[in-house]
Design a protein around this motif. Structure first.
Motif, PDB file in Angstrom:
ATOM      1  N   GLU A 363       0.844  -1.210   0.000  1.00 12.20           N
ATOM      2  CA  GLU A 363       0.000   0.000   0.000  1.00 12.20           C
ATOM      3  C   GLU A 363       0.871   1.248   0.000  1.00 12.20           C
ATOM      4  N   ARG A 364       1.906   1.251   0.835  1.00 12.80           N
ATOM      5  CA  ARG A 364       2.761   2.436   0.961  1.00 12.80           C
ATOM      6  C   ARG A 364       3.581   2.689  -0.299  1.00 12.80           C
ATOM      7  N   ILE A 365       4.061   1.608  -0.929  1.00  8.87           N
ATOM      8  CA  ILE A 365       4.896   1.820  -2.124  1.00  8.87           C
ATOM      9  C   ILE A 365       4.033   2.298  -3.296  1.00  8.87           C
ATOM     10  N   ILE A 366       2.804   1.812  -3.384  1.00  5.20           N
ATOM     11  CA  ILE A 366       1.895   2.290  -4.438  1.00  5.20           C
ATOM     12  C   ILE A 366       1.570   3.762  -4.219  1.00  5.20           C
ATOM     13  N   ASP A 367       1.283   4.116  -2.969  1.00  7.72           N
ATOM     14  CA  ASP A 367       0.995   5.526  -2.650  1.00  7.72           C
ATOM     15  C   ASP A 367       2.203   6.412  -2.924  1.00  7.72           C
ATOM     16  N   THR A 368       3.399   5.910  -2.614  1.00 10.58           N
ATOM     17  CA  THR A 368       4.629   6.688  -2.823  1.00 10.58           C
ATOM     18  C   THR A 368       4.827   7.017  -4.298  1.00 10.58           C
ATOM     19  N   PHE A 369       4.603   6.032  -5.173  1.00 12.51           N
ATOM     20  CA  PHE A 369       4.790   6.280  -6.606  1.00 12.51           C
ATOM     21  C   PHE A 369       3.648   7.095  -7.207  1.00 12.51           C
ATOM     22  N   GLN A 370       2.459   6.948  -6.626  1.00 12.78           N
ATOM     23  CA  GLN A 370       1.345   7.760  -7.112  1.00 12.78           C
ATOM     24  C   GLN A 370       1.528   9.236  -6.756  1.00 12.78           C
ATOM     25  N   GLN A 371       2.129   9.480  -5.587  1.00 14.76           N
ATOM     26  CA  GLN A 371       2.258  10.852  -5.098  1.00 14.76           C
ATOM     27  C   GLN A 371       3.547  11.532  -5.530  1.00 14.76           C
ATOM     28  N   GLN A 372       4.473  10.774  -6.150  1.00  9.69           N
ATOM     29  CA  GLN A 372       5.772  11.364  -6.497  1.00  9.69           C
ATOM     30  C   GLN A 372       5.591  12.513  -7.489  1.00  9.69           C
ATOM     31  N   LYS A 373       6.359  13.582  -7.258  1.00  7.69           N
ATOM     32  CA  LYS A 373       6.241  14.784  -8.074  1.00  7.69           C
ATOM     33  C   LYS A 373       7.376  14.860  -9.100  1.00  7.69           C
ATOM     34  N   LEU A 374       8.531  15.342  -8.645  1.00  9.06           N
ATOM     35  CA  LEU A 374       9.643  15.552  -9.566  1.00  9.06           C
ATOM     36  C   LEU A 374      10.631  14.391  -9.542  1.00  9.06           C
ATOM     37  N   GLU A 375      10.978  13.945  -8.324  1.00  9.14           N
ATOM     38  CA  GLU A 375      12.015  12.921  -8.174  1.00  9.14           C
ATOM     39  C   GLU A 375      11.393  11.546  -7.945  1.00  9.14           C
ATOM     40  N   MET A 376      11.832  10.562  -8.739  1.00 10.73           N
ATOM     41  CA  MET A 376      11.337   9.200  -8.619  1.00 10.73           C
ATOM     42  C   MET A 376      11.911   8.543  -7.359  1.00 10.73           C
ATOM     43  N   PRO A 377      11.082   7.866  -6.544  1.00  8.62           N
ATOM     44  CA  PRO A 377      11.602   7.158  -5.358  1.00  8.62           C
ATOM     45  C   PRO A 377      12.659   6.136  -5.755  1.00  8.62           C
ATOM     46  N   ARG A 378      13.684   5.994  -4.926  1.00 10.24           N
ATOM     47  CA  ARG A 378      14.775   5.058  -5.221  1.00 10.24           C
ATOM     48  C   ARG A 378      14.319   3.618  -4.971  1.00 10.24           C
ATOM     49  N   ILE A 379      14.705   2.738  -5.877  1.00 13.04           N
ATOM     50  CA  ILE A 379      14.378   1.318  -5.777  1.00 13.04           C
ATOM     51  C   ILE A 379      15.677   0.518  -5.769  1.00 13.04           C
ATOM     52  N   GLU A 380      15.780  -0.452  -4.877  1.00  9.53           N
ATOM     53  CA  GLU A 380      16.915  -1.373  -4.855  1.00  9.53           C
ATOM     54  C   GLU A 380      16.420  -2.761  -5.227  1.00  9.53           C
ATOM     55  N   VAL A 381      17.227  -3.489  -6.008  1.00  9.97           N
ATOM     56  CA  VAL A 381      16.811  -4.786  -6.546  1.00  9.97           C
ATOM     57  C   VAL A 381      17.894  -5.828  -6.284  1.00  9.97           C
ATOM     58  N   ASP A 382      17.481  -6.991  -5.812  1.00  6.08           N
ATOM     59  CA  ASP A 382      18.390  -8.131  -5.638  1.00  6.08           C
ATOM     60  C   ASP A 382      17.843  -9.289  -6.454  1.00  6.08           C
ATOM     61  N   GLY A 383      18.676  -9.876  -7.266  1.00 12.53           N
ATOM     62  CA  GLY A 383      18.239 -10.992  -8.082  1.00 12.53           C
ATOM     63  C   GLY A 383      18.722 -10.828  -9.519  1.00 12.53           C
ATOM     64  N   PRO A 384      18.168 -11.613 -10.452  1.00 11.37           N
ATOM     65  CA  PRO A 384      16.990 -12.465 -10.295  1.00 11.37           C
ATOM     66  C   PRO A 384      17.331 -13.851  -9.753  1.00 11.37           C
ATOM     67  N   PHE A 385      16.277 -14.536  -9.271  1.00  9.70           N
ATOM     68  CA  PHE A 385      16.400 -15.888  -8.744  1.00  9.70           C
ATOM     69  C   PHE A 385      15.460 -16.820  -9.500  1.00  9.70           C
ATOM     70  N   GLY A 386      15.880 -18.076  -9.624  1.00  7.00           N
ATOM     71  CA  GLY A 386      15.103 -19.050 -10.386  1.00  7.00           C
ATOM     72  C   GLY A 386      13.902 -19.576  -9.628  1.00  7.00           C
ATOM     73  N   THR A 387      12.871 -19.968 -10.378  1.00  2.22           N
ATOM     74  CA  THR A 387      11.662 -20.570  -9.802  1.00  2.22           C
ATOM     75  C   THR A 387      11.220 -21.734 -10.676  1.00  2.22           C
ATOM     76  N   ALA A 388      10.121 -22.356 -10.270  1.00  5.44           N
ATOM     77  CA  ALA A 388       9.571 -23.475 -11.028  1.00  5.44           C
ATOM     78  C   ALA A 388       9.199 -23.072 -12.453  1.00  5.44           C
ATOM     79  N   SER A 389       8.654 -21.867 -12.620  1.00  2.00           N
ATOM     80  CA  SER A 389       8.187 -21.436 -13.938  1.00  2.00           C
ATOM     81  C   SER A 389       9.313 -21.295 -14.950  1.00  2.00           C
ATOM     82  N   GLU A 390      10.537 -21.225 -14.463  1.00  2.00           N
ATOM     83  CA  GLU A 390      11.695 -21.123 -15.358  1.00  2.00           C
ATOM     84  C   GLU A 390      11.831 -22.371 -16.229  1.00  2.00           C
ATOM     85  N   ASP A 391      11.236 -23.485 -15.779  1.00  5.42           N
ATOM     86  CA  ASP A 391      11.386 -24.765 -16.468  1.00  5.42           C
ATOM     87  C   ASP A 391      10.282 -25.043 -17.478  1.00  5.42           C
ATOM     88  N   VAL A 392       9.435 -24.052 -17.748  1.00  5.32           N
ATOM     89  CA  VAL A 392       8.256 -24.308 -18.584  1.00  5.32           C
ATOM     90  C   VAL A 392       8.637 -24.793 -19.971  1.00  5.32           C
TER      91      VAL A 392
END
Length: 564
Positions: A363-392
């Motif tokens: 809820e908070r992250i959706i509100d943060t991006f909806q309310q952002q004005k000039l500067e985009m909120p910073r996002i940090e990403v770790d991955g990617p990691f494999g899952t079952a769907s990778e074997d389709v």
């Protein structure tokens, strides 16, 4: 039974090996401490509770060694890509990493209970022996500390000491209490209800594992449980000398008149957990390093049903279909990382996720991006990691089942197929895909419609209209929607989605669906992939068992489920 083995033989073998090692360790060390001559005097005070405590401690060490391995995601991703032989079988087993993690955690809880109860009996017997003045062997052994502090066997040296005092003032007692409390909090906060509704509670309490491992390593250092030393055994063996402790003559010149000496059982927990802890530390360092690399949010789309789409770019980012990433938004929470399946295809020059409002953080992250004005909120990403769907794409026939936002891994798969058709890729092993999407409301369909419409058109143009069969199920609707659909039933496109495939009101009849697939592909190996709730997983798993055959000439259904 045969149908069950199609899906679970390897998992059953792993489970049997794990149980077998636990049973072996418990039995071996129970008999060792119940019979070994070095602990004859210790057993005179403690009885069989000594064996119960020590045997459960060995199993605790073994399972503490295992508990971190299933959550070393980089290790699992490495293993997924490293084995070419038995690839599908092994990768299916790696997809059960969290199930195994939970199983080991429950075993730790059970073994901790056994170990704690056994030591409570031990403390009570230590206390009772210390206070006894009847001249019995256990009473004499408990008084030996009065003569020489280096010869004590009973850690309770005073008649005024209580069991509670020892439990909360000694290193083994205090660390034991801390370990047990940490384990209780971690296990109870890991329930499905807590994780789904109060993820922050689960997230923060689960980091008590740091306290758990520190306490575990320190726990046995003081060595309250002792046995006779090797040197002392050679001089005064308990089988021939025990009676001299009880009935020693005043002027004793027998070789047994020398009193036995005792030493602590060496602390061994650190030997069991050192390697996995070091591995996990490297895992976390790697995650922190990758998480600090710059991520550029290139596009933000707010879809109906309060679904936020983030399109991002990151230097060196490489993905496969169906993989997931962990996302952190420092503006929302500095410490919380949440998993999201990638909805983009490997062929695209960005990677994307779709976030549905399903708790405080989302809820908070959706509100943060909806309310952002000039500067985009910073996002940090770790991955990617494999899952079952990778074997389709390892299967000739695939059944993809998504529930609500659980459609996200299949967005990646279907997009990738779309690009492969555009590039006329001849290496695609998969010949047929059945796609099922279950939604409670019509709003959830909208953001995925464009992709399905594009796939419909492209496959028709390529002469492969039969490659994808999809069914959309609306499980919650009102009378007006149903009446509108009935009035426009004869139109080319569906009134709910605008697609050629009509929306079905209600839930799928899975026996009918599986029977139809089995009839259409009588000798195929069919991969069934689910991203959805556990109740649906049980239904699909049962259908896989019922419609699979051990006969190599007949159809087999292999069940795969997303786990985060």
């Amino acid at each position: 039974m045969g149908n069950w083995l199609v899906n679970h033989w390897f998992s059953a073998a792993v489970l049997a090996a794990w149980l077998g090692i636990n049973i072996f360790l418990f039995t071996y060390y129970f008999l060792f401490f119940d019979r070994d001559e070095r602990y004859i005097y210790t057993r005179a005070i403690l009885g069989s509770a000594l064996a119960w405590a020590r045997a459960s401690a060995k199993c605790l060490n073994f399972n503490s060694m295992l508990i971190l391995l299933p959550v070393c995601r980089n290790l699992l991703s490495f293993l997924r890509g490293s084995f070419s032989c038995c690839r599908r079988t092994l990768r299916k087993q790696l997809d059960h990493n969290l199930t195994f993690h939970k199983l080991v955690a429950y075993a730790l809880a059970l073994l901790t209970a056994v170990h704690t109860i056994a030591h409570l009996f031990n403390l009570e017997r230590y206390n009772h022996s210390q206070q006894a003045n009847d001249g019995s062997l256990h009473a004499v052994l408990s008084k030996m500390h009065l003569q020489d502090s280096n010869k004590w066997l009973n850690p309770i040296h005073s008649n005024q000491t209580t069991v509670e005092y020892v439990a909360f003032t000694t290193i083994p007692g205090l660390t034991g209490v801390i370990i047990t409390l940490a384990l209780i909090l971690m296990v109870t906060s890991s329930t499905e209800f807590i994780r789904r509704n109060y993820f922050e509670v689960f997230w923060y309490t689960h980091h008590l594992f740091i306290i758990y491992f520190i306490g575990l390593v320190i726990h046995g250092v003081a060595g309250l449980v002792r046995g006779q030393t090797e040197e002392s055994m050679k001089e005064v063996h308990p089988e021939r000398c025990a009676e001299f402790l009880v009935n020693k003559p005043k002027e004793c010149r027998h070789e047994c008149c020398k009193e036995p000496e005792f030493g602590s059982i060496p602390a061994e927990s650190w030997k069991w957990v050192l390697a996995p802890v070091i591995l996990y530390i490297f895992e976390r360092i790697l995650r922190i390093w990758r998480g600090r690399q710059k991520v550029v949010v290139t596009k933000v789309v707010m879809h109906p049903a309060k679904v936020l789409e983030l399109q991002m770019q990151k230097k060196g980012f490489r993905m496969e279909v169906g993989q997931y990433i962990f996302v952190n938004c420092p503006a929302v929470s500095l410490l919380e990382w949440h998993p999201f399946t990638l909805t983009s295809a490997p062929e695209e020059d960005f990677f994307s996720i779709h976030i549905r409002a399903a708790g405080d953080w989302t809820e908070r992250i959706i509100d943060t991006f909806q309310q952002q004005k000039l500067e985009m909120p910073r996002i940090e990403v770790d991955g990617p990691f494999g899952t079952a769907s990778e074997d389709v794409f390892l299967y000739e026939v695939a059944m993809l089942v998504g529930a609500g936002i659980g459609v996200t891994p299949f967005a990646s798969i279907l997009k990738s197929i779309w690009y492969r058709f555009q590039q006329n890729d001849q290496t695609l092993k998969t010949k047929k895909i059945y796609f099922y999407w279950l939604c409670r409301d019509t709003g959830a369909f909208t953001w995925f419609n464009d992709l399905l419409a594009s796939l419909e058109q492209k496959m028709a143009e390529s002469g492969k209209a039969d490659f994808l069969t999809y069914r959309l199920f609306l499980t919650g609707w009102d009378t007006s929607i149903a009446n509108n659909a009935a009035l426009h039933f004869d139109t080319v496109t569906d009134t709910v989605t605008g697609l050629r495939q009509k929306t079905i009101f209600g839930r799928p009849r899975w026996d009918t669906e599986f029977s139809a697939v089995a009839t259409a592909h009588p000798r195929s190996v069919v991969g069934v992939f689910l991203c959805g709730p556990e109740a649906l997983a049980k239904v699909l798993q049962r259908s896989c068992h019922q419609h699979s055959s051990m006969d190599p000439r007949k159809v087999k259904f292999y069940f795969n489920k997303e786990n985060f």
